[in-house]
Design an enzyme around this catalytic site. Structure first.
Site, mmCIF file in Angstrom:
data_model
loop_
_atom_site.group_PDB
_atom_site.id
_atom_site.type_symbol
_atom_site.label_atom_id
_atom_site.label_comp_id
_atom_site.label_asym_id
_atom_site.label_seq_id
_atom_site.Cartn_x
_atom_site.Cartn_y
_atom_site.Cartn_z
ATOM 1 N N CYS A 146 0.801 -1.224 0.000
ATOM 2 C CA CYS A 146 0.000 0.000 0.000
ATOM 3 C C CYS A 146 0.835 1.276 0.000
ATOM 4 O O CYS A 146 0.292 2.373 -0.059
ATOM 5 C CB CYS A 146 -0.940 -0.006 1.196
ATOM 6 S SG CYS A 146 -1.932 -1.516 1.288
ATOM 7 N N HIS A 198 -2.705 8.248 5.875
ATOM 8 C CA HIS A 198 -2.938 6.914 5.295
ATOM 9 C C HIS A 198 -4.344 6.455 5.673
ATOM 10 O O HIS A 198 -5.085 5.964 4.829
ATOM 11 C CB HIS A 198 -1.873 5.945 5.796
ATOM 12 C CG HIS A 198 -1.920 4.601 5.158
ATOM 13 N ND1 HIS A 198 -1.843 4.407 3.794
ATOM 14 C CD2 HIS A 198 -2.041 3.352 5.699
ATOM 15 C CE1 HIS A 198 -1.904 3.111 3.516
ATOM 16 N NE2 HIS A 198 -2.025 2.454 4.656
ATOM 17 N N GLU A 218 -1.092 5.496 13.401
ATOM 18 C CA GLU A 218 -0.755 6.689 12.619
ATOM 19 C C GLU A 218 -0.957 7.953 13.437
ATOM 20 O O GLU A 218 -0.162 8.902 13.339
ATOM 21 C CB GLU A 218 -1.561 6.754 11.332
ATOM 22 C CG GLU A 218 -1.132 7.920 10.445
ATOM 23 C CD GLU A 218 -1.771 7.931 9.074
ATOM 24 O OE1 GLU A 218 -1.286 8.684 8.200
ATOM 25 O OE2 GLU A 218 -2.754 7.187 8.856
ATOM 26 N N LYS A 238 -9.467 8.094 2.112
ATOM 27 C CA LYS A 238 -9.946 6.717 1.986
ATOM 28 C C LYS A 238 -11.367 6.562 2.519
ATOM 29 O O LYS A 238 -12.052 5.588 2.198
ATOM 30 C CB LYS A 238 -9.010 5.746 2.710
ATOM 31 C CG LYS A 238 -7.670 5.526 2.027
ATOM 32 C CD LYS A 238 -6.861 4.464 2.752
ATOM 33 C CE LYS A 238 -5.505 4.222 2.095
ATOM 34 N NZ LYS A 238 -4.566 5.340 2.302
ATOM 35 N N HIS A 272 -9.779 1.903 0.002
ATOM 36 C CA HIS A 272 -8.323 1.704 0.024
ATOM 37 C C HIS A 272 -7.886 1.061 -1.286
ATOM 38 O O HIS A 272 -8.205 -0.088 -1.559
ATOM 39 C CB HIS A 272 -7.966 0.821 1.218
ATOM 40 C CG HIS A 272 -6.505 0.733 1.502
ATOM 41 N ND1 HIS A 272 -5.537 1.292 0.695
ATOM 42 C CD2 HIS A 272 -5.832 0.142 2.522
ATOM 43 C CE1 HIS A 272 -4.345 1.052 1.211
ATOM 44 N NE2 HIS A 272 -4.491 0.353 2.315
ATOM 45 N N PHE A 312 1.824 -3.251 3.984
ATOM 46 C CA PHE A 312 2.219 -4.552 4.501
ATOM 47 C C PHE A 312 3.710 -4.766 4.249
ATOM 48 O O PHE A 312 4.246 -4.360 3.219
ATOM 49 C CB PHE A 312 1.435 -5.669 3.813
ATOM 50 C CG PHE A 312 0.027 -5.867 4.321
ATOM 51 C CD1 PHE A 312 -0.507 -5.076 5.323
ATOM 52 C CD2 PHE A 312 -0.768 -6.865 3.792
ATOM 53 C CE1 PHE A 312 -1.802 -5.267 5.777
ATOM 54 C CE2 PHE A 312 -2.067 -7.075 4.238
ATOM 55 C CZ PHE A 312 -2.582 -6.276 5.231
#
Length: 418
Positions: free
Chosen positions: A168, A308, A319, A341, A346, A405
């Site tokens: 991502c 994010h 975050e 998002k 996402h 990830f």
């Protein structure tokens, strides 16, 4: 805030966007301002047996104005998105690629999983009809770098060509790496960003099995709710965002309209866990600190953070902690932080692309996109997330975060062009 002597400055002169809330940059901008919601039931396949039956799909996508019929029929959707948004960015920039400059124009596009649908369908063909019936295009169109390759072919760009596959964070890594290529003098122009088409049976099932997705099947419109106390997972989305980056003097020499300046790039790895971030968000904070140092910014100069903000339990509180750590609690609490998002879902490797486009639009149009579906406070997420409605605000410097990830963390810094 100044640029070190001799360092090439990099500006944005073109944007492209195909998203769940708009298939061009202007439509996307208007949707961001309106707090539009791109989430709905899955239509790409029969999801009736799936634990999650909704997604943020691109609607009414018609690439015929950009691609010929053979390309539309043959190319994987993530490649179509990438080429279309690259052509949009090139058109806005007004740049003409010719024999004289082609080797100074490069392409760098990120994708997390590439042509996963082709892999799924051709695996079924092999199982049901035999290996000799598998398409000869399976490997070329499945690999994540093909969005870069086909874009370079379509545009005639013969300069540095690369692809990034950092989950991502891929789209933001691609933009940051393209930034470095121009800074170092290896190209004058880079078309860069991210693209993804992950709404497939296997992808949705895999993320659902990992308990990463929201299962709010009865109310999909409110499923993507970053930083909200009732969030239960992310909503998978698709699309592409592309930037045309250009060395400043090159842009000025041809009279280009400059949209913004890219001034910093920071990247780290958590080195912690395959999917989970460490408590406290040290990796994300490190990327932000490195980005600000690269941009010669003090935390007090940051006006906005495009987060994010995935809508997962672990990401959002981590975050939040990372932003506080990087900027200091007082500054973190005094500036807007929002997650687009909440509207687009996402896009995995495509996220950094469309979120960088959103960040540039924030700088050029004087607004901060909202975090929609933000209703229930979470004590672990206690910043100003611009709940539910866009905010008019002149933003001079903005950061955009992307985490993936494998522990990949990226932060980009953009500055308003005056």
């Amino acid at each position: 805030m100044s640029t070190p002597p001799g360092q090439r400055r990099v500006v944005v002169t073109g944007l492209g966007a195909v998203t769940p809330i708009g298939n061009d940059v202007e439509s996307y901008r208007q949707a961001l301002c309106a707090g539009a919601n791109g989430v709905g039931p899955i239509t790409h396949f029969d999801a009736s047996r799936h634990a999650c039956r909704f997604a943020a799909e691109v609607k009414n996508f018609n690439p015929s104005g950009y691609l010929d019929r053979k390309e539309v029929k043959r190319w994987e959707r993530f490649c179509q998105f990438g080429v279309v948004t690259a052509k949009q960015a090139l058109a806005q920039s007004g740049l003409e690629i010719s024999e004289d400059n082609a080797d100074r124009v490069g392409v760098l596009i990120g994708s997390g999983i590439g042509g996963v649908l082709l892999m799924e369908t051709q695996a079924l063909v092999m199982d049901q009809k035999g290996p000799d019936r598998v398409s000869p295009f399976t490997v070329p169109l499945m690999i994540p770098n093909m969005a870069t390759g086909l874009t370079a072919i379509a545009l005639g760009a013969q300069g540095p060509s690369n692809a990034v596959c950092t989950a991502c964070a891929a789209g933001s890594n691609a933009i940051g790496d393209a930034f470095r290529i121009i800074q170092h003098g290896d190209a004058d122009v880079m078309i860069c960003g991210g693209t993804e088409s992950p709404i497939t049976p296997l992808s949705v099932a895999g993320f659902a099995s990992a308990r990463a997705l929201s299962f709010r099947n009865g109310d999909p419109a409110h499923a993507s709710r970053p930083f909200d106390g009732e969030r239960d997972g992310f909503v998978i989305g698709e699309g592409s965002g592309m930037l045309l980056l250009e060395e400043l003097s090159h842009a000025e020499a041809r009279g280009a309209h400059i949209l913004a300046e890219l001034i910093g790039y920071g990247s780290t790895c958590d080195a912690y866990h395959m999917t989970s971030p460490p408590l406290g968000g040290r990796g994300g904070a490190g990327a932000m600190v490195r980005c600000m140092a690269d941009a010669h910014l003090e935390p007090s100069q940051v006006d906005y953070v495009n987060a994010h903000g995935t809508s997962t339990e672990a990401n959002d509180k981590t975050e939040t902690a990372a932003i506080k750590s990087a900027l200091g609690e007082d500054i973190a609490r005094s500036i807007p932080v929002s997650s687009t998002k909440s509207m687009t879902g996402h896009l995995l490797g495509g996220s950094g692309g469309i979120e960088s486009v959103a960040t540039v639009l924030t700088l050029t149009h004087g607004f901060v996109p909202p975090t929609i579906n933000h209703v229930v406070p979470d004590p672990d997420c206690d910043l100003d997330y611009v709940p539910n409605e866009a905010r008019d605000l002149t933003v001079h410097v903005a950061l955009s975060n992307s985490f993936g990830f494998g522990g990949h963390n990226v932060c980009l810094a953009f500055r308003r062009w005056c």
